[in-house]
Design an enzyme around this catalytic site. Sequence first.
Site, short mmCIF file in Angstrom:
data_model
loop_
_atom_site.label_atom_id
_atom_site.label_comp_id
_atom_site.label_asym_id
_atom_site.label_seq_id
_atom_site.Cartn_x
_atom_site.Cartn_y
_atom_site.Cartn_z
N GLY A 173 -52.89 17.72 12.21
CA GLY A 173 -53.40 18.79 11.35
C GLY A 173 -52.31 19.84 10.79
CD GLN B 46 -49.34 25.02 11.25
OE1 GLN B 46 -50.24 23.94 10.76
NE2 GLN B 46 -48.58 24.59 12.20
CB CYS C 71 -48.56 24.55 17.43
SG CYS C 71 -48.74 25.27 15.73
CG LEU C 72 -46.79 20.00 13.37
CD1 LEU C 72 -47.26 19.58 12.16
CD2 LEU C 72 -45.68 19.00 14.04
CG HIS D 21 -54.57 23.86 16.48
ND1 HIS D 21 -53.73 23.91 17.86
CD2 HIS D 21 -53.46 24.16 15.60
CE1 HIS D 21 -52.50 24.20 17.51
NE2 HIS D 21 -52.31 24.19 16.15
CD GLU D 22 -54.25 22.27 12.25
OE1 GLU D 22 -53.71 23.24 11.63
OE2 GLU D 22 -53.76 21.61 13.17
ZN ZN Z 1 -50.63 24.60 14.82
#
Ligand code: ZN
Length: 188
Positions: free
Chosen positions: A46, A51, A98-99, A140-141
């Site tokens: 996601g 981000q 998380c990225l 989360h997103e």
């Molecule tokens: Zn994230």
Amino acid sequence: MALRPIITIENPILRQKAHKVQRFGPELGRLIDDMIETMRAAPGVGLAAPQVAVLQRVIVVEVPKDEENPEAGTLLYEMVNPEIVKASQELIEGEEGCLSIPGYVGEVPRHSMIVVRGQDRFGRPVRVRAHGFLARVFQHEIDHLDGILFIDRVTGPDKIRKVEPAAKPEGEAIETTVPPQATVAMPA
Ligand code: ZN
């Protein structure tokens, strides 16, 4: 399409609230295509527009159709102005990464079922009913759009742990075989 750099936790943009999308044009389409490409390259399941340093309410999600069988391909969702309109009472703890927070994973409680309403890139209404892992990724997103990170949701410091930088949280390394057109969000 182009890859966009993913910003990380020290960047204050991640803590800002994203704006509602008002304009549905080619620029939005380009953003969504870039987000899909960036998510797949990471790889991730996601990505939210903040981000990639864009403060707009846009998310993309791609999960395996069948966790047991990678051959089954993936389900890809893109959603503009997503809103959780229904959520189960039941919360389930599960591991998330998380990225934007590389090197850490946490045990995060999430609703086991949610209904999300939003729009597609053309402004058409879409609605998704999600369970389990898919529901977790959506929550989360959508949190990212309000400046919330998974580390804010853990129930204690012992729920966060460091992982090898090379290691991805479970479920993150996913074969992506479905083209962007295969969006399965149902019309509302
Ligand atoms: Zn994230």
